[in-house]
Design an enzyme around this catalytic site. Structure first.
Site, PDB file in Angstrom:
ATOM      1  N   ASN A  57       0.835  -1.199   0.000  1.00  0.00           N
ATOM      2  CA  ASN A  57       0.000   0.000   0.000  1.00  0.00           C
ATOM      3  C   ASN A  57       0.872   1.253   0.000  1.00  0.00           C
ATOM      4  O   ASN A  57       1.759   1.396   0.842  1.00  0.00           O
ATOM      5  CB  ASN A  57      -0.891   0.029   1.253  1.00  0.00           C
ATOM      6  CG  ASN A  57      -1.678   1.327   1.370  1.00  0.00           C
ATOM      7  OD1 ASN A  57      -2.672   1.519   0.679  1.00  0.00           O
ATOM      8  ND2 ASN A  57      -1.238   2.228   2.248  1.00  0.00           N
ATOM      9  N   GLU A  58       0.631   2.135  -0.944  1.00  0.00           N
ATOM     10  CA  GLU A  58       1.246   3.473  -0.983  1.00  0.00           C
ATOM     11  C   GLU A  58       2.737   3.461  -0.622  1.00  0.00           C
ATOM     12  O   GLU A  58       3.198   4.259   0.196  1.00  0.00           O
ATOM     13  CB  GLU A  58       0.474   4.435  -0.065  1.00  0.00           C
ATOM     14  CG  GLU A  58      -0.935   4.700  -0.555  1.00  0.00           C
ATOM     15  CD  GLU A  58      -1.672   5.783   0.229  1.00  0.00           C
ATOM     16  OE1 GLU A  58      -1.128   6.294   1.235  1.00  0.00           O
ATOM     17  OE2 GLU A  58      -2.803   6.114  -0.154  1.00  0.00           O
ATOM     18  N   TYR A  62      -7.925  11.675  -3.088  1.00  0.00           N
ATOM     19  CA  TYR A  62      -9.046  12.199  -2.317  1.00  0.00           C
ATOM     20  C   TYR A  62      -9.285  13.649  -2.718  1.00  0.00           C
ATOM     21  O   TYR A  62      -8.375  14.340  -3.184  1.00  0.00           O
ATOM     22  CB  TYR A  62      -8.759  12.110  -0.811  1.00  0.00           C
ATOM     23  CG  TYR A  62      -8.635  10.690  -0.317  1.00  0.00           C
ATOM     24  CD1 TYR A  62      -9.765   9.959   0.035  1.00  0.00           C
ATOM     25  CD2 TYR A  62      -7.396  10.068  -0.214  1.00  0.00           C
ATOM     26  CE1 TYR A  62      -9.662   8.654   0.492  1.00  0.00           C
ATOM     27  CE2 TYR A  62      -7.286   8.756   0.234  1.00  0.00           C
ATOM     28  CZ  TYR A  62      -8.421   8.052   0.582  1.00  0.00           C
ATOM     29  OH  TYR A  62      -8.322   6.764   1.021  1.00  0.00           O
ATOM     30  N   GLU A  90      -8.547   3.653  -3.793  1.00  0.00           N
ATOM     31  CA  GLU A  90      -8.885   4.613  -2.742  1.00  0.00           C
ATOM     32  C   GLU A  90      -9.339   5.896  -3.417  1.00  0.00           C
ATOM     33  O   GLU A  90      -8.566   6.542  -4.112  1.00  0.00           O
ATOM     34  CB  GLU A  90      -7.700   4.915  -1.807  1.00  0.00           C
ATOM     35  CG  GLU A  90      -7.339   3.790  -0.857  1.00  0.00           C
ATOM     36  CD  GLU A  90      -6.336   4.216   0.213  1.00  0.00           C
ATOM     37  OE1 GLU A  90      -6.351   5.403   0.618  1.00  0.00           O
ATOM     38  OE2 GLU A  90      -5.538   3.360   0.633  1.00  0.00           O
ATOM     39  N   GLN A 145     -13.775   5.115   3.005  1.00  0.00           N
ATOM     40  CA  GLN A 145     -13.961   3.704   3.325  1.00  0.00           C
ATOM     41  C   GLN A 145     -15.451   3.410   3.476  1.00  0.00           C
ATOM     42  O   GLN A 145     -16.258   4.225   3.043  1.00  0.00           O
ATOM     43  CB  GLN A 145     -13.168   3.372   4.577  1.00  0.00           C
ATOM     44  CG  GLN A 145     -11.659   3.512   4.355  1.00  0.00           C
ATOM     45  CD  GLN A 145     -10.835   3.040   5.545  1.00  0.00           C
ATOM     46  OE1 GLN A 145     -11.316   2.380   6.463  1.00  0.00           O
ATOM     47  NE2 GLN A 145      -9.559   3.401   5.552  1.00  0.00           N
TER      48      GLN A 145
END
Length: 502
Positions: A173-174, A245, A293, A350
């Site tokens: 992840n990331e 985001y 995400e 989420q």
């Protein structure tokens, strides 16, 4: 251009057959997503395993096809072995990503059990931060191998004779982020991801793998990260991840509603980078994207700075979403569908309590936030073929973004159901927008329903006290005349027009 809009769609002009997994979500061991969210033993609605049935009901209505788990930043310091076996023997650990205590009372097997009740598949993220190749092969052997080996027999001893058959796996992840435990350069990550992918497919050749793309479009290493990582992993993975985001930090709603244009630009630039590596390698394989995400996230930033560390499941990242946030989420969903030829999976991040469409009270009720509704509409009615939208719309400019169409829209054709669904957002904050949809290739049409999400107060929210303050109604005005649909979209509204085309 006059203030009306038009869309033409033809059933022979198809963007893609939509992969249902584009409507996926995400649950991380973060805040109250797990403890107090999906899992709360002793809650009045909890079943014998501690799964909150009120939360499950809201999730089942969303028809979530796949959920990414257990992180997120959490996964880069997580030892999955802490979360299996007898609960009274599981250790509590310092969780360094979010500075909490992880009690490990909910782990791999519990999530598999829960996902089956929820009716969703699993996208499991492995730890490539503090762990590596052994982590990759051992957890896969535990989860998917039938029997006769150390890790598969350990699963059987934990009460799970049948393999879990998890098909989709994220390689970390990331890993480009300095905040990440075990942060790596693109070369370091590309090498470990390649070697992990190799051994995982030796254990189970049927799985699909997702390599880490950039943590956001704003990373200084973007898009060189994508290029380097794919140089190492291209022939070993099926997907490259994307994360981003969107917020309204400036309280500029007109610009905020245009952020989906930036999402589309991001998708196209990542796809172009993938295609560059495809050309460089003379490959026939197309790399698909997992936008695993995405969401609106900015409301809780200040509150999160005040949380005392080393608690169990404190209320972290609990954004309370507004009507305008729901409009942005609707626009982002349309952006994903317009690019569904390359974006095959996506995860609204989420699902419960943590920047989530569903909120709960510990020991109390659960309710749907404003963003729940466009997500539900898209997931339930957006199955089938995404049709190429030929759109004429007036546009507006802001300081940050220019040429923003007032109309954001797409049509999805479900041939089996004999139904076309038009998803449409009117971004105009002051005026309604007349819309004509020309379905010339479908013949006679009939309106099934025109649902609308709107509120005079763009800052309106739902809460445990007012759970239905922002909720869609079915009083939309769409009318069919042969193969043409006419509707007037209210100012700042999300619209779902379902059309029978049999």
């Amino acid at each position: 251009m006059s203030h009306h809009a038009k869309m033409i769609v033809d059933k022979d002009f198809v963007i893609s057959t939509i992969d249902d997994r584009i409507y996926g979500s995400f649950i991380e061991h973060l805040g109250r997503a797990v403890y107090g969210g999906i899992y709360e033993p002793g809650h009045p609605s909890a079943d014998e395993r501690g799964f909150r049935k009120d939360v499950l009901s809201l999730i089942q209505d969303l028809r979530v096809p796949i959920i990414r788990y257990p992180g997120g930043n959490f996964v880069s310091g997580y030892d999955w072995k802490d979360g299996v076996g007898p609960k009274d023997k599981r250790p509590s650990r310092l969780e360094l990503a979010w500075r909490t205590i992880e009690p490990n009372q909910f782990g791999l097997n519990e999530f598999v059990d829960w996902s089956r009740v929820a009716g969703t598949d699993i996208m499991w993220a492995i730890n490539l931060g503090t762990h590596g190749i052994d982590e990759a092969r051992n957890i896969l052997e535990y989860a998917n191998h039938t029997s006769g080996s150390y890790w598969s027999d350990l699963r059987i001893s934990h009460g799970y004779k049948q393999p879990h058959a998890i098909k989709t796996w994220c390689l970390g992840n990331e890993m480009d982020g300095p905040w990440q435990i075990g942060h790596k350069t693109a070369v370091e990550y590309g090498r470990i991801a390649c070697e992990s992918a190799k051994v995982m497919k030796w254990v189970d050749p049927t799985i699909e793998l997702v390599a880490c793309g950039s943590s956001s479009r704003g990373m200084l290493t973007y898009p060189e990260w994508e290029s380097t990582v794919l140089d190492h992993t291209y022939e070993h993975v099926e997907f490259l991840s994307m994360h981003n985001y969107y917020g309204n930090h400036e309280n500029d709603t007109a610009t905020f509603l245009g952020r989906s244009l930036e999402m589309e630009d991001f998708i196209k630039s990542v796809a172009a980078t993938c295609d560059y590596i495809k050309a460089k390698k003379r490959s026939k394989k197309t790399m698909y994207l997992s936008f695993d995400e995405w969401n609106v996230w900015f409301h809780s930033n200040e509150a999160d700075k005040k949380i005392e560390p080393w608690q169990i499941a404190p209320p972290q990242l609990e954004d309370i979403y507004t009507m305008e946030d729901a409009l942005v989420v609707g626009c982002l969903l349309i952006a994903l569908l317009k690019n569904s030829d390359r974006v095959r999976m996506a995860c609204l991040a989420q699902l419960v309590n943590v920047i989530a469409p569903i909120m709960t009270e510990n020991g109390g009720q659960a309710w749907a936030q404003t963003i729940y509704y466009p997500y539900m509409h898209a997931s339930v009615y957006g199955r089938g073929q995404a049709l190429v939208p030929l759109v004429q719309s007036p546009k507006y400019d802001t300081k940050a973004i220019t040429d923003i169409p007032y109309l954001e829209t797409i049509a999805v054709y479900n041939e089996q159901a004999g139904e076309v669904t038009v998803f449409a957002v009117n971004r105009d904050l002051n005026n309604s927008l007349p819309l004509e949809v020309d379905l010339r290739s479908f013949g006679e049409c009939r309106i099934i329903e025109h649902s609308v999400l709107e509120n005079e107060d763009l800052k309106a929210t739902n809460s445990s006290v007012q759970p239905n303050r922002v909720k869609p109604h079915s009083n939309g005005n769409a009318k069919a005349d042969g193969s043409k649909i006419n509707a007037v979209l209210g100012k700042a509204s999300w619209n779902v027009i379902r059309i029978n085309v049999l």
